[in-house]
Design an enzyme around this catalytic site. Structure first.
Site, PDB file in Angstrom:
ATOM      1  N   CYS A   2       0.833  -1.207   0.000  1.00  0.00           N
ATOM      2  CA  CYS A   2       0.000   0.000   0.000  1.00  0.00           C
ATOM      3  C   CYS A   2       0.872   1.263   0.000  1.00  0.00           C
ATOM      4  O   CYS A   2       1.923   1.298   0.603  1.00  0.00           O
ATOM      5  CB  CYS A   2      -0.937   0.088   1.203  1.00  0.00           C
ATOM      6  SG  CYS A   2      -1.989  -1.339   1.378  1.00  0.00           S
ATOM      7  N   ARG A  27       6.203  -1.068  -3.976  1.00  0.00           N
ATOM      8  CA  ARG A  27       5.809  -1.584  -2.659  1.00  0.00           C
ATOM      9  C   ARG A  27       4.860  -2.765  -2.771  1.00  0.00           C
ATOM     10  O   ARG A  27       4.636  -3.475  -1.795  1.00  0.00           O
ATOM     11  CB  ARG A  27       5.113  -0.485  -1.845  1.00  0.00           C
ATOM     12  CG  ARG A  27       6.009   0.695  -1.562  1.00  0.00           C
ATOM     13  CD  ARG A  27       5.206   1.879  -1.108  1.00  0.00           C
ATOM     14  NE  ARG A  27       4.738   1.731   0.247  1.00  0.00           N
ATOM     15  CZ  ARG A  27       5.366   2.188   1.322  1.00  0.00           C
ATOM     16  NH1 ARG A  27       6.499   2.820   1.182  1.00  0.00           N
ATOM     17  NH2 ARG A  27       4.863   2.026   2.526  1.00  0.00           N
ATOM     18  N   TRP A  73      -2.841  -3.097  -1.333  1.00  0.00           N
ATOM     19  CA  TRP A  73      -2.468  -4.508  -1.315  1.00  0.00           C
ATOM     20  C   TRP A  73      -3.486  -5.172  -0.398  1.00  0.00           C
ATOM     21  O   TRP A  73      -3.533  -4.889   0.798  1.00  0.00           O
ATOM     22  CB  TRP A  73      -1.045  -4.659  -0.773  1.00  0.00           C
ATOM     23  CG  TRP A  73      -0.471  -6.030  -0.920  1.00  0.00           C
ATOM     24  CD1 TRP A  73       0.184  -6.540  -2.010  1.00  0.00           C
ATOM     25  CD2 TRP A  73      -0.463  -7.071   0.072  1.00  0.00           C
ATOM     26  NE1 TRP A  73       0.589  -7.823  -1.765  1.00  0.00           N
ATOM     27  CE2 TRP A  73       0.209  -8.185  -0.504  1.00  0.00           C
ATOM     28  CE3 TRP A  73      -0.958  -7.189   1.373  1.00  0.00           C
ATOM     29  CZ2 TRP A  73       0.397  -9.379   0.189  1.00  0.00           C
ATOM     30  CZ3 TRP A  73      -0.770  -8.378   2.052  1.00  0.00           C
ATOM     31  CH2 TRP A  73      -0.103  -9.463   1.456  1.00  0.00           C
ATOM     32  N   ASN A  99      -3.567   3.199   4.704  1.00  0.00           N
ATOM     33  CA  ASN A  99      -2.659   2.037   4.725  1.00  0.00           C
ATOM     34  C   ASN A  99      -2.662   1.491   6.143  1.00  0.00           C
ATOM     35  O   ASN A  99      -2.649   2.283   7.086  1.00  0.00           O
ATOM     36  CB  ASN A  99      -1.213   2.444   4.432  1.00  0.00           C
ATOM     37  CG  ASN A  99      -1.007   2.931   3.030  1.00  0.00           C
ATOM     38  OD1 ASN A  99      -1.888   2.808   2.206  1.00  0.00           O
ATOM     39  ND2 ASN A  99       0.159   3.483   2.763  1.00  0.00           N
ATOM     40  N   GLY A 100      -2.596   0.171   6.279  1.00  0.00           N
ATOM     41  CA  GLY A 100      -2.523  -0.418   7.614  1.00  0.00           C
ATOM     42  C   GLY A 100      -3.713  -1.327   7.872  1.00  0.00           C
ATOM     43  O   GLY A 100      -4.463  -1.665   6.946  1.00  0.00           O
ATOM     44  N   GLU A 476      18.901 -18.380   0.395  1.00  0.00           N
ATOM     45  CA  GLU A 476      18.618 -17.111  -0.279  1.00  0.00           C
ATOM     46  C   GLU A 476      18.419 -17.336  -1.792  1.00  0.00           C
ATOM     47  O   GLU A 476      17.514 -16.750  -2.395  1.00  0.00           O
ATOM     48  CB  GLU A 476      19.773 -16.128  -0.002  1.00  0.00           C
ATOM     49  CG  GLU A 476      19.696 -14.803  -0.729  1.00  0.00           C
ATOM     50  CD  GLU A 476      18.414 -13.999  -0.467  1.00  0.00           C
ATOM     51  OE1 GLU A 476      17.648 -14.337   0.444  1.00  0.00           O
ATOM     52  OE2 GLU A 476      18.196 -13.039  -1.233  1.00  0.00           O
ATOM     53  N   LYS A 480      15.058 -16.357  -3.855  1.00  0.00           N
ATOM     54  CA  LYS A 480      15.070 -15.505  -5.063  1.00  0.00           C
ATOM     55  C   LYS A 480      14.335 -16.208  -6.199  1.00  0.00           C
ATOM     56  O   LYS A 480      13.499 -15.616  -6.867  1.00  0.00           O
ATOM     57  CB  LYS A 480      16.499 -15.212  -5.544  1.00  0.00           C
ATOM     58  CG  LYS A 480      17.308 -14.214  -4.822  1.00  0.00           C
ATOM     59  CD  LYS A 480      16.810 -12.792  -4.860  1.00  0.00           C
ATOM     60  CE  LYS A 480      15.784 -12.565  -3.790  1.00  0.00           C
ATOM     61  NZ  LYS A 480      16.165 -12.131  -2.518  1.00  0.00           N
ATOM     62  N   GLU A 483      10.432 -16.604  -5.543  1.00  0.00           N
ATOM     63  CA  GLU A 483       9.587 -15.405  -5.479  1.00  0.00           C
ATOM     64  C   GLU A 483       9.396 -14.729  -6.831  1.00  0.00           C
ATOM     65  O   GLU A 483       8.381 -14.087  -7.049  1.00  0.00           O
ATOM     66  CB  GLU A 483      10.079 -14.409  -4.426  1.00  0.00           C
ATOM     67  CG  GLU A 483      11.354 -13.674  -4.758  1.00  0.00           C
ATOM     68  CD  GLU A 483      11.693 -12.599  -3.718  1.00  0.00           C
ATOM     69  OE1 GLU A 483      12.877 -12.413  -3.453  1.00  0.00           O
ATOM     70  OE2 GLU A 483      10.781 -11.945  -3.189  1.00  0.00           O
ATOM     71  N   HIS A 499      18.405 -37.534   4.898  1.00  0.00           N
ATOM     72  CA  HIS A 499      17.466 -37.711   6.017  1.00  0.00           C
ATOM     73  C   HIS A 499      16.029 -37.431   5.594  1.00  0.00           C
ATOM     74  O   HIS A 499      15.167 -37.194   6.433  1.00  0.00           O
ATOM     75  CB  HIS A 499      17.885 -36.820   7.191  1.00  0.00           C
ATOM     76  CG  HIS A 499      19.241 -37.153   7.714  1.00  0.00           C
ATOM     77  ND1 HIS A 499      19.506 -38.314   8.398  1.00  0.00           N
ATOM     78  CD2 HIS A 499      20.429 -36.514   7.587  1.00  0.00           C
ATOM     79  CE1 HIS A 499      20.794 -38.363   8.705  1.00  0.00           C
ATOM     80  NE2 HIS A 499      21.377 -37.285   8.216  1.00  0.00           N
ATOM     81  N   LYS A 594       6.933  -5.062  -1.462  1.00  0.00           N
ATOM     82  CA  LYS A 594       8.323  -4.757  -1.103  1.00  0.00           C
ATOM     83  C   LYS A 594       8.445  -4.510   0.393  1.00  0.00           C
ATOM     84  O   LYS A 594       9.358  -4.988   1.045  1.00  0.00           O
ATOM     85  CB  LYS A 594       8.777  -3.515  -1.879  1.00  0.00           C
ATOM     86  CG  LYS A 594      10.212  -3.074  -1.586  1.00  0.00           C
ATOM     87  CD  LYS A 594      11.182  -4.053  -2.164  1.00  0.00           C
ATOM     88  CE  LYS A 594      12.628  -3.718  -1.860  1.00  0.00           C
ATOM     89  NZ  LYS A 594      13.501  -4.880  -2.089  1.00  0.00           N
TER      90      LYS A 594
HETATM   91  O1  M6R Z   1      12.503  -4.756   4.461  1.00  0.00           O
HETATM   92  P1  M6R Z   1      12.882  -6.058   5.117  1.00  0.00           P
HETATM   93  O2  M6R Z   1      14.309  -6.406   4.888  1.00  0.00           O
HETATM   94  O3  M6R Z   1      12.520  -6.102   6.571  1.00  0.00           O
HETATM   95  O4  M6R Z   1      12.007  -7.129   4.376  1.00  0.00           O
HETATM   96  C1  M6R Z   1      12.029  -8.469   4.786  1.00  0.00           C
HETATM   97  C2  M6R Z   1      11.486  -9.384   3.723  1.00  0.00           C
HETATM   98  O5  M6R Z   1      10.147  -9.073   3.446  1.00  0.00           O
HETATM   99  C3  M6R Z   1      12.288  -9.268   2.436  1.00  0.00           C
HETATM  100  O6  M6R Z   1      13.633  -9.509   2.658  1.00  0.00           O
HETATM  101  C4  M6R Z   1      11.772 -10.273   1.373  1.00  0.00           C
HETATM  102  O7  M6R Z   1      12.002 -11.568   1.813  1.00  0.00           O
HETATM  103  C5  M6R Z   1      12.458  -9.984   0.051  1.00  0.00           C
HETATM  104  N1  M6R Z   1      11.578  -9.276  -0.797  1.00  0.00           N
HETATM  105  C6  M6R Z   1      12.937 -11.184  -0.646  1.00  0.00           C
HETATM  106  O8  M6R Z   1      13.599 -10.845  -1.818  1.00  0.00           O
END
Ligand code: M6R
Length: 599
Positions: A2, A27, A73, A99-100, A476, A480, A483, A499, A594
């Site tokens: 949002c 965002r 969102w 927002n919220g 990680e 990537k 997502e 395991h 984001k």
């Molecule tokens: O802004 P932040 O680092 O607190 O965000 C945490 C996660 O939402 C963020 O790292 C998310 O996992 C990424 N978009 C992944 O690429």
């Protein structure tokens, strides 16, 4: 998640609001809307989908000098035109974006609004209906204040009153909101980025504050109606930082920026003599802790796992890493003198913030490592270390991850040095080597595009394996890939495969293995053989000096504690190309935001 924009001045508000919303697209959102206020009244345009869809329904003939807008969102109610903001009160007098999340929505409806027919499924509508209800017996400002005092939860709000032209009523609690100041205008924005083209002067709002915004003034009050005086600050944002330039996607631009970010970090943390330096207060908090708790989400938590290794090895302090969303409700038994480190690119993540609030209530010290100065997590912690990565716009975090690891390395190193540990490491030199290695990798994009083409064109899943620090980088890499390409991807510790997970391996299953650690080089290669024997399509990414004939890509050699800074780059690029080849929206993956500002 949002985003809000607002404008009050002498120009046509519509385009300013829409451009601002476009800047907030990063965002994450699924519908958008604006309200334009002129002598004929308040005109609302909203649409499900992208800003481009909204633009298509905005009536170009409506000329208005005041307006508010929002990207939504969905949390309460599906993404739809009806649930999109702005929302209006029953008579149409009040129009509001929010927002919220309002947690006591049902109680408020039951207590005050039983006679009101709600149009949307949102929690937002309760706010605007309450203002209308109270406004029947008091001035708008009083009705607004009275409403805000009743709300539980988080909000950033901008509101128009058809009977008070030339005014935007704004308020904030837990969700970010800024007021931008111009010569003959004011703007309202969730993020300075949205309005940096208009002004670089912004007034920060604190929780539970309201602002009465006019063309030529912005008056801030707390919820008791007491006046707050606050000067604007200069937002140090370079307009070019938030443009894509010649890049097709922000993600690619941000991957390429990583060598520069590492060099900026070295500079930012060097003193006049070139030695690495961190505020004495932070170092004494580190030295005073008998255990460090790193709390973060997503990519930032993966950086935290690497940070644990760095702090334990370089500073000799035990570290636990926790997911913020779990820690808050299932707090472990804490040690006697804990120090909390919150890692958050945005500094606004609600899950992390809620832990920070609890930690502060318990009276413990907290350090935030963030990319955004003045963000909520930065303001509310005792100390902040900045990432100096520049705005990260793509939802998939890349340069923030490497910046987090680099800053954690510096923190660990300076703490170890202050403790008198003999560290056989010239970190400035090693980070310089890293920056050069990153450049080499960014210059080898075709290789990673080729890997994506060879391994992932029709993949339904993909596994990343590694041992020790490589395991954390594998987590990680998997995040990537999943997502942005929507391929189901998981990171596993190499030794854990047998395991259970090895049952998933069948002919052609892509398995990407990292081999950058001498101590586990033999064992991870044995794990690769185990999965290859069961039909996996294996891809080993190793490091010069530890390489073998069968390796698919060999990374330049860097210090073994800092390998995540380079080994993650191939994984970022493989994910990028896999998503691109599948026609996915790389920068704005489905369902994601984001800045995750709801728990
Ligand atoms: O802004 P932040 O680092 O607190 O965000 C945490 C996660 O939402 C963020 O790292 C998310 O996992 C990424 N978009 C992944 O690429």
């Amino acid at each position: 998640m949002c985003g809000i924009t607002g404008y009050i001045g002498t120009n046509d508000a519509k385009e300013i609001l829409l451009k601002g919303l476009e800047k907030l697209e990063y965002r994450g959102y699924d519908s958008a809307g604006i309200a334009a206020f002129n002598q004929d009244g308040i005109h609302i345009f909203k649409e499900k989908g992208r800003i481009a869809d909204l633009r298509a329904v905005v009536d170009g003939n409506v000329n208005a000098q005041t307006g508010i807008g929002q990207t939504r969102w969905a949390t309460h109610g599906a993404p739809s035109k009806i649930n999109a903001h702005p929302h209006q009160s029953a008579s149409g007098r009040f129009t509001l974006v929010h927002n919220g999340v309002i947690e006591n929505e049902s109680e408020l409806k039951a207590k005050y609004l039983q006679d009101v027919t709600f149009i949307s499924e949102t929690d937002t509508e309760v706010i605007v209906q309450l203002v209308e209800k109270f406004s029947k017996k008091m001035e708008t400002e009083e009705a607004f204040l009275k409403t805000l005092r009743l709300l539980n939860g988080s909000y950033a709000i901008a509101m128009l009153d058809a009977e008070t032209p030339g005014t935007i009523f704004a308020a904030k609690n837990k969700s970010p909101l800024l007021i931008g100041v111009g010569e003959d205008f004011h703007v309202v924005a969730s993020d300075a980025m949205a309005m940096i083209q208009m002004t670089d002067q912004f007034i920060e709002l604190m929780d539970k504050e309201i602002v009465i915004v006019k063309k030529d003034r912005a008056d801030i009050y707390n919820l008791n109606g007491e006046v707050i005086i606050r000067e604007p600050y200069r937002a140090e944002l370079d307009v070019t930082d938030i443009e894509k330039g010649t890049y097709p996607h922000y993600m690619l631009k941000e991957i390429d920026e990583q060598p520069l970010v590492i060099r900026k970090i070295i500079q930012a943390y060097q003193d006049g003599s070139g030695s690495l330096r961190i505020d004495d207060e932070i170092i004494s908090a580190m030295l005073g802790a008998d255990r460090i708790y790193i709390v973060a989400c997503g990519t930032s938590s993966h950086a935290g796992l690497v940070g644990k290794q760095l702090i334990e090895k370089l500073a000799d302090i035990p570290v636990e890493v926790h997911l913020a969303s779990e820690f808050g409700y299932n707090m472990p038994l804490l040690c006697e003198k804990p120090l909390f480190i919150f890692i958050s690119q945005s500094g606004e993540t609600a899950d992390s913030r809620s832990v920070l609030v609890k930690v502060k209530e318990l009276g413990y010290r907290a350090l935030t490592i963030t990319n955004v100065p003045g963000s909520t997590l930065s303001r509310e912690a005792d100390y902040t270390l900045l990432l100096h990565a520049g705005p990260e716009i793509a939802v998939a975090s890349t340069k923030a991850y490497t910046a987090q690891v680099a800053v954690l390395a510096i923190l660990a190193f300076v703490t170890g040095r202050a403790k008198g540990l003999s560290l056989d490491l010239d970190l400035v030199k090693e980070l310089g080597i890293i920056a050069n290695a990153m450049e080499t990798l960014c210059g080898a994009k075709e290789e990673f595009e080729q890997i994506a083409t060879e391994y992932l064109p029709a993949a339904i899943n993909c596994f990343f394996i590694g041992r020790s620090i490589d395991y954390f980088v594998g987590l990680e890499g998997a995040l990537k890939l999943k997502e942005i390409s929507y391929i189901q991807a998981e990171g596993f510790a190499g030794g854990e495969l047998k395991h259970g997970t090895i049952a998933l391996i069948e002919k052609g299953t892509p398995v990407i293995a990292l081999a950058t650690q001498a101590v586990v080089n033999g064992s991870i290669r044995a794990n690769v053989k185990e999965v290859a024997a069961r039909g996996a399509h294996t891809c080993i990414i190793s490091m010069k000096g530890l390489d073998a004939e069968e390796d698919r890509f060999i990374l330049p050699a860097v210090h073994e504690l800092l390998t995540p800074l380079v080994s993650v780059i191939p994984l970022q690029l493989i994910a990028y190309y896999a998503a691109l080849h599948r026609g996915c929206d790389v920068d704005k993956p489905r369902n994601l935001a984001k800045s995750v500002t709801v728990e």
